[in-house]
Design a protein around this motif. Structure first.
Motif, PDB file in Angstrom:
ATOM      1  N   GLY A 196     -31.368   8.042  12.590  1.00  0.00           N
ATOM      2  CA  GLY A 196     -31.491   8.107  11.139  1.00  0.00           C
ATOM      3  C   GLY A 196     -30.323   7.347  10.539  1.00  0.00           C
ATOM      4  O   GLY A 196     -29.166   7.693  10.798  1.00  0.00           O
ATOM      5  N   VAL A 224     -28.787   7.256   3.801  1.00  0.00           N
ATOM      6  CA  VAL A 224     -27.535   7.446   3.053  1.00  0.00           C
ATOM      7  C   VAL A 224     -26.466   8.055   3.964  1.00  0.00           C
ATOM      8  O   VAL A 224     -25.334   7.550   4.063  1.00  0.00           O
ATOM      9  N   PHE A 265     -30.997   4.356  15.951  1.00  0.00           N
ATOM     10  CA  PHE A 265     -32.465   4.355  15.933  1.00  0.00           C
ATOM     11  C   PHE A 265     -32.932   4.832  14.569  1.00  0.00           C
ATOM     12  O   PHE A 265     -32.588   5.940  14.139  1.00  0.00           O
ATOM     13  N   ASP A 266     -33.644   3.979  13.871  1.00  0.00           N
ATOM     14  CA  ASP A 266     -34.258   4.332  12.585  1.00  0.00           C
ATOM     15  C   ASP A 266     -35.469   3.416  12.411  1.00  0.00           C
ATOM     16  O   ASP A 266     -35.318   2.191  12.359  1.00  0.00           O
ATOM     17  N   PRO A 267     -36.679   3.991  12.359  1.00  0.00           N
ATOM     18  CA  PRO A 267     -37.883   3.155  12.313  1.00  0.00           C
ATOM     19  C   PRO A 267     -38.105   2.453  10.977  1.00  0.00           C
ATOM     20  O   PRO A 267     -39.016   1.630  10.867  1.00  0.00           O
ATOM     21  N   SER A 315     -29.517  12.350  11.624  1.00  0.00           N
ATOM     22  CA  SER A 315     -29.506  12.354  10.146  1.00  0.00           C
ATOM     23  C   SER A 315     -30.873  11.932   9.620  1.00  0.00           C
ATOM     24  O   SER A 315     -30.989  11.019   8.790  1.00  0.00           O
ATOM     25  N   PRO A 338     -34.665  12.951   7.722  1.00  0.00           N
ATOM     26  CA  PRO A 338     -34.936  13.759   6.522  1.00  0.00           C
ATOM     27  C   PRO A 338     -34.966  15.266   6.799  1.00  0.00           C
ATOM     28  O   PRO A 338     -35.254  15.716   7.913  1.00  0.00           O
ATOM     29  N   LEU A 386     -39.707  17.962  11.650  1.00  0.00           N
ATOM     30  CA  LEU A 386     -39.263  16.615  12.039  1.00  0.00           C
ATOM     31  C   LEU A 386     -37.950  16.694  12.832  1.00  0.00           C
ATOM     32  O   LEU A 386     -37.795  16.083  13.892  1.00  0.00           O
ATOM     33  N   LYS A 387     -37.019  17.481  12.327  1.00  0.00           N
ATOM     34  CA  LYS A 387     -35.719  17.566  13.004  1.00  0.00           C
ATOM     35  C   LYS A 387     -35.897  18.131  14.412  1.00  0.00           C
ATOM     36  O   LYS A 387     -35.291  17.646  15.363  1.00  0.00           O
ATOM     37  N   THR A 406     -27.904  18.206   8.954  1.00  0.00           N
ATOM     38  CA  THR A 406     -28.681  19.029   8.026  1.00  0.00           C
ATOM     39  C   THR A 406     -27.819  19.639   6.922  1.00  0.00           C
ATOM     40  O   THR A 406     -26.697  20.084   7.165  1.00  0.00           O
ATOM     41  N   SER A 407     -28.388  19.702   5.723  1.00  0.00           N
ATOM     42  CA  SER A 407     -27.642  20.254   4.591  1.00  0.00           C
ATOM     43  C   SER A 407     -27.742  21.768   4.530  1.00  0.00           C
ATOM     44  O   SER A 407     -26.987  22.403   3.793  1.00  0.00           O
ATOM     45  N   PRO A 432     -21.739  16.625   6.813  1.00  0.00           N
ATOM     46  CA  PRO A 432     -20.730  15.808   6.140  1.00  0.00           C
ATOM     47  C   PRO A 432     -21.016  15.725   4.638  1.00  0.00           C
ATOM     48  O   PRO A 432     -21.981  16.320   4.147  1.00  0.00           O
ATOM     49  N   ASN A 471     -21.197  12.912   1.271  1.00  0.00           N
ATOM     50  CA  ASN A 471     -21.404  11.507   0.932  1.00  0.00           C
ATOM     51  C   ASN A 471     -20.296  10.990   0.000  1.00  0.00           C
ATOM     52  O   ASN A 471     -20.030  11.652  -1.001  1.00  0.00           O
TER      53      ASN A 471
HETATM   54  N1  NAD Z   1     -27.693  12.649   0.903  1.00  0.00           N
HETATM   55  C1  NAD Z   1     -26.707  13.524   0.967  1.00  0.00           C
HETATM   56  O1  NAD Z   1     -25.873  13.628   0.075  1.00  0.00           O
HETATM   57  C2  NAD Z   1     -26.550  14.398   2.188  1.00  0.00           C
HETATM   58  C3  NAD Z   1     -25.315  15.030   2.408  1.00  0.00           C
HETATM   59  C4  NAD Z   1     -25.122  15.751   3.571  1.00  0.00           C
HETATM   60  C5  NAD Z   1     -26.153  15.906   4.479  1.00  0.00           C
HETATM   61  N2  NAD Z   1     -27.378  15.311   4.227  1.00  0.00           N
HETATM   62  C6  NAD Z   1     -28.424  15.492   5.231  1.00  0.00           C
HETATM   63  O2  NAD Z   1     -28.505  14.298   5.990  1.00  0.00           O
HETATM   64  C7  NAD Z   1     -29.844  14.123   6.470  1.00  0.00           C
HETATM   65  C8  NAD Z   1     -30.349  12.754   6.042  1.00  0.00           C
HETATM   66  O3  NAD Z   1     -30.317  12.681   4.637  1.00  0.00           O
HETATM   67  P1  NAD Z   1     -30.209  11.271   3.864  1.00  0.00           P
HETATM   68  O4  NAD Z   1     -29.780  11.622   2.491  1.00  0.00           O
HETATM   69  O5  NAD Z   1     -29.442  10.315   4.649  1.00  0.00           O
HETATM   70  O6  NAD Z   1     -31.754  10.846   3.837  1.00  0.00           O
HETATM   71  P2  NAD Z   1     -32.340   9.361   3.760  1.00  0.00           P
HETATM   72  O7  NAD Z   1     -33.729   9.532   3.320  1.00  0.00           O
HETATM   73  O8  NAD Z   1     -31.434   8.486   2.968  1.00  0.00           O
HETATM   74  O9  NAD Z   1     -32.296   8.858   5.263  1.00  0.00           O
HETATM   75  C9  NAD Z   1     -33.118   9.378   6.279  1.00  0.00           C
HETATM   76  C10 NAD Z   1     -33.329   8.265   7.283  1.00  0.00           C
HETATM   77  O10 NAD Z   1     -33.997   8.808   8.419  1.00  0.00           O
HETATM   78  C11 NAD Z   1     -34.936   7.827   8.859  1.00  0.00           C
HETATM   79  N3  NAD Z   1     -35.942   8.474   9.672  1.00  0.00           N
HETATM   80  C12 NAD Z   1     -37.083   9.091   9.300  1.00  0.00           C
HETATM   81  N4  NAD Z   1     -37.716   9.552  10.381  1.00  0.00           N
HETATM   82  C13 NAD Z   1     -36.982   9.214  11.471  1.00  0.00           C
HETATM   83  C14 NAD Z   1     -37.119   9.415  12.862  1.00  0.00           C
HETATM   84  N5  NAD Z   1     -38.165  10.070  13.369  1.00  0.00           N
HETATM   85  N6  NAD Z   1     -36.184   8.935  13.679  1.00  0.00           N
HETATM   86  C15 NAD Z   1     -35.116   8.268  13.184  1.00  0.00           C
HETATM   87  N7  NAD Z   1     -34.930   8.049  11.862  1.00  0.00           N
HETATM   88  C16 NAD Z   1     -35.859   8.537  11.019  1.00  0.00           C
HETATM   89  C17 NAD Z   1     -35.465   7.216   7.593  1.00  0.00           C
HETATM   90  O11 NAD Z   1     -36.052   5.940   7.844  1.00  0.00           O
HETATM   91  C18 NAD Z   1     -34.218   7.125   6.750  1.00  0.00           C
HETATM   92  O12 NAD Z   1     -33.540   5.913   6.917  1.00  0.00           O
HETATM   93  C19 NAD Z   1     -30.645  15.283   5.892  1.00  0.00           C
HETATM   94  O13 NAD Z   1     -30.702  16.315   6.835  1.00  0.00           O
HETATM   95  C20 NAD Z   1     -29.817  15.720   4.700  1.00  0.00           C
HETATM   96  O14 NAD Z   1     -30.010  17.055   4.354  1.00  0.00           O
HETATM   97  C21 NAD Z   1     -27.600  14.549   3.117  1.00  0.00           C
END
Ligand code: NAD
Length: 523
Positions: A21, A24, A43-45, A97, A99, A104-105, A126-127, A149, A151
């Motif tokens: 993943g 962000v 790895f991110d599709p 990281s 969604p 999914l996780k 995970t949040s 973590p 952002n």
């Molecule tokens: N955005 C924030 O502020 C924040 C802060 C802390 C934690 N988080 C957590 O981090 C995780 C990711 O959040 P985000 O904000 O980066 O989301 P995001 O949507 O920006 O990124 C998710 C990424 O995962 C990829 N993805 C989807 N399915 C996948 C798979 N099967 N294998 C590999 N990659 C895959 C997507 O293409 C995408 O690039 C979540 O669990 C979220 O709760 C987010």
């Protein structure tokens, strides 16, 4: 800070991380690992994953350039993999990281668990999902934990570490140690609950904020102003409880609790009522947010955010006479580690002025004219002198043993301005030296191609700091000083050396060296 390096020592205890993943948060982890010198496979599709990650890394490199002048290790190598199994195959830390969906996780974590080395650590970003729920069905659940973590991951140092029922204490300890090595702070949360500590607090605030907007008490701009002009500033440096301790006056926390405890029962807040995020409210918030952004793109806002965070971190680093406070203390400790793990500078080439400091103009260095403010010139020249002192053997051990060089005179000329983010480089020429004195001439350059923006002429005296008097330097130090000084004696006297304030002569001046009586004898 030295320009020339021999072979690097490792900063982090691992060589390779995998990020599954790369959005962000995944992108932020990738940047954090790479800049700590760790190789990363991803790895991110998503079809745009490489571009998106590249943009996050570019932001992170820019931010680090402003954040620290300490020598970062050589950047790790980055590789994108078409298959998850290839990305994690030989990784020592895998950070998931994807969604925030439990199904999914679980599926992704099971794939990671099956393909990565048995001793690898697996952190989930995970949040709020429980680590025990994420461990279901894994062959090696003992090495899975939440590493939550904030952002941007490359600048904010906190990671909440939460173990599930199967997580071992050894896993938590290894995770903490690795985070520590890359400048982060792994705070271990005692028991798993949904959303841990940070998001628990943030959700309470967020819920109230949504009510305040829905009920037209204020708009998003006013709400953000209330935070950033007041308690937001306090939180960055003292958090909640220490701030309220002070708010309790001389009686501290007990008085604070007595005074404000009862109002919790009135209550002021809407407690756990959840606002209905219907179309109308979504539109209202989004429209107000668009207006607030005033046309600034997300990338532009990210850069402003990063510059502000860098400024705050640097201010906190300077707190308490440079000891640092909160996240600033962490940064100070990280920089010490960077310096300690930097390869020893190879012997400087004395046939030219020594190039000693490379830095960047950071946001905290900018004045109301938009240029590097004047005392930062002196700071860079001070760092240049410190770098020379290290080369001649005047290190912390030498200072702690009771001897040092003190700067007793500086004549600094400002020749040009430096702008935010510009690269800086300084050189040092020894004009003369004797057993008690070193007479130096520094030059400061900015930008590409380099232009000279300042010079500083300094006189240093060797002191016995315990006795509080000037004393001759020992032979070992003098030998190193003289080796450079005699090579530099063959160089031309630099323009501007020996110049008095306000003098406008263009050519080399009648700079008298120490042998000629020292700068204190100059007319
Ligand atoms: N955005 C924030 O502020 C924040 C802060 C802390 C934690 N988080 C957590 O981090 C995780 C990711 O959040 P985000 O904000 O980066 O989301 P995001 O949507 O920006 O990124 C998710 C990424 O995962 C990829 N993805 C989807 N399915 C996948 C798979 N099967 N294998 C590999 N990659 C895959 C997507 O293409 C995408 O690039 C979540 O669990 C979220 O709760 C987010």
């Amino acid at each position: 800070m030295s320009a020339t390096h021999a072979s690097p020592k490792r900063l982090a205890p691992i060589f390779k991380a995998a990020c599954v993943g790369g959005g962000v948060i995944g992108g932020g982890w990738i940047a954090r690992f790479l800049l700590a010198g760790i190789d990363v496979t991803v790895f991110d599709p998503h079809p745009d994953a490489e571009r998106i990650v590249g943009e996050v890394i570019a932001n992170a490199e820019r931010a680090y350039g402003l954040l620290t002048n300490a020598p970062l290790p050589p950047r790790g190598r980055l590789a994108f993999c078409a298959r998850l199994a290839d990305a994690v195959a030989d990784a020592e830390w895998i950070q998931e990281s994807v969604p925030e969906r439990l199904d999914l996780k679980r599926r992704v974590l099971a794939e990671i668990d099956a393909a990565c080395p048995a001793e690898a650590l697996i952190g989930s970003s995970t949040s709020g999902l429980l680590p025990t729920d994420l461990q279901t069905g894994l062959a090696h659940p003992e090495r899975l934990f939440v590493a939550h973590p904030y952002n941007p991951v490359y600048l904010l140092p906190l990671v909440e570490i939460v173990g599930g029922k199967a997580t071992t204490a050894g896993t938590i300890e290894r995770a903490r140690a690795l985070l520590d090595a890359i400048g982060m702070n792994g705070v271990v949360i005692a028991r798993e609950i949904e959303a841990f500590v940070g998001d628990r607090l943030l959700e309470a605030l967020w819920r109230e904020a949504l009510w305040l907007i829905k009920d037209d008490i204020c708009d998003v701009e006013a709400l953000d102003d209330v935070i950033r002009y007041s308690f937001g500033l306090r939180w960055a440096q003292m958090g909640l409880f220490q701030t309220y301790r002070i708010a309790g006056g001389e009686a501290g926390m007990r008085h604070f609790l007595a005074q404000f405890g009862p109002c919790l029962k009135w209550p002021w807040t809407k407690l756990t009522d959840v606002v209905d995020l219907d179309e109308a409210l979504i539109e209202k918030i989004s429209a107000q947010s668009d207006e607030q952004a005033a046309g600034l793109s997300i990338r532009a806002l990210e850069r402003i955010r990063d510059e502000n965070l860098v400024g705050i971190l640097q201010a906190l680093k300077g707190s308490r006479g440079g000891e640092g406070w909160g996240a600033g203390r962490l940064l100070a400790n990280f920089e010490r580690r960077l310096l300690a793990s930097a390869p020893a500078a190879s012997a400087p080439d004395p046939s030219a002025p020594l190039r000693l400091v490379e830095a960047k103009v950071s946001p905290a260095w900018i004045d109301y004219n938009g240029h590097m403010t004047e005392h930062r010139y002196l700071q860079v020249f001070g760092d240049t002198t410190d770098a020379l002192l290290r080369i001649i053997g005047v290190d912390m051990a030498y200072v702690e043993a009771g001897h040092s060089y003190y700067t007793v005179e500086t004549h600094l000329r400002h020749l040009d301005e430096a702008r935010l983010g510009e690269a800086l480089a300084s050189t040092c020429q020894i004009l003369s030296a004797d057993e008690k004195r070193i007479h130096l001439f520094h030059r400061l350059f900015a930008g590409t191609p380099e232009r000279e923006i300042a010079t500083a002429e300094q006189l240093l005296l060797h002191v016995d700091s315990k006795a509080g008097r000037v004393a001759a330097a020992p032979a070992a130090i003098l030998e190193r000083v003289q080796a450079i000084a005699s090579a530099h004696a063959r160089l031309e006297t630099p323009l501007g050396a020996g110049r008095a304030v306000g003098e406008k002569r263009a050519g080399p001046t009648a700079c008298r060296t120490l042998q000629g009586g020292g700068s204190e004898d100059r007319a």
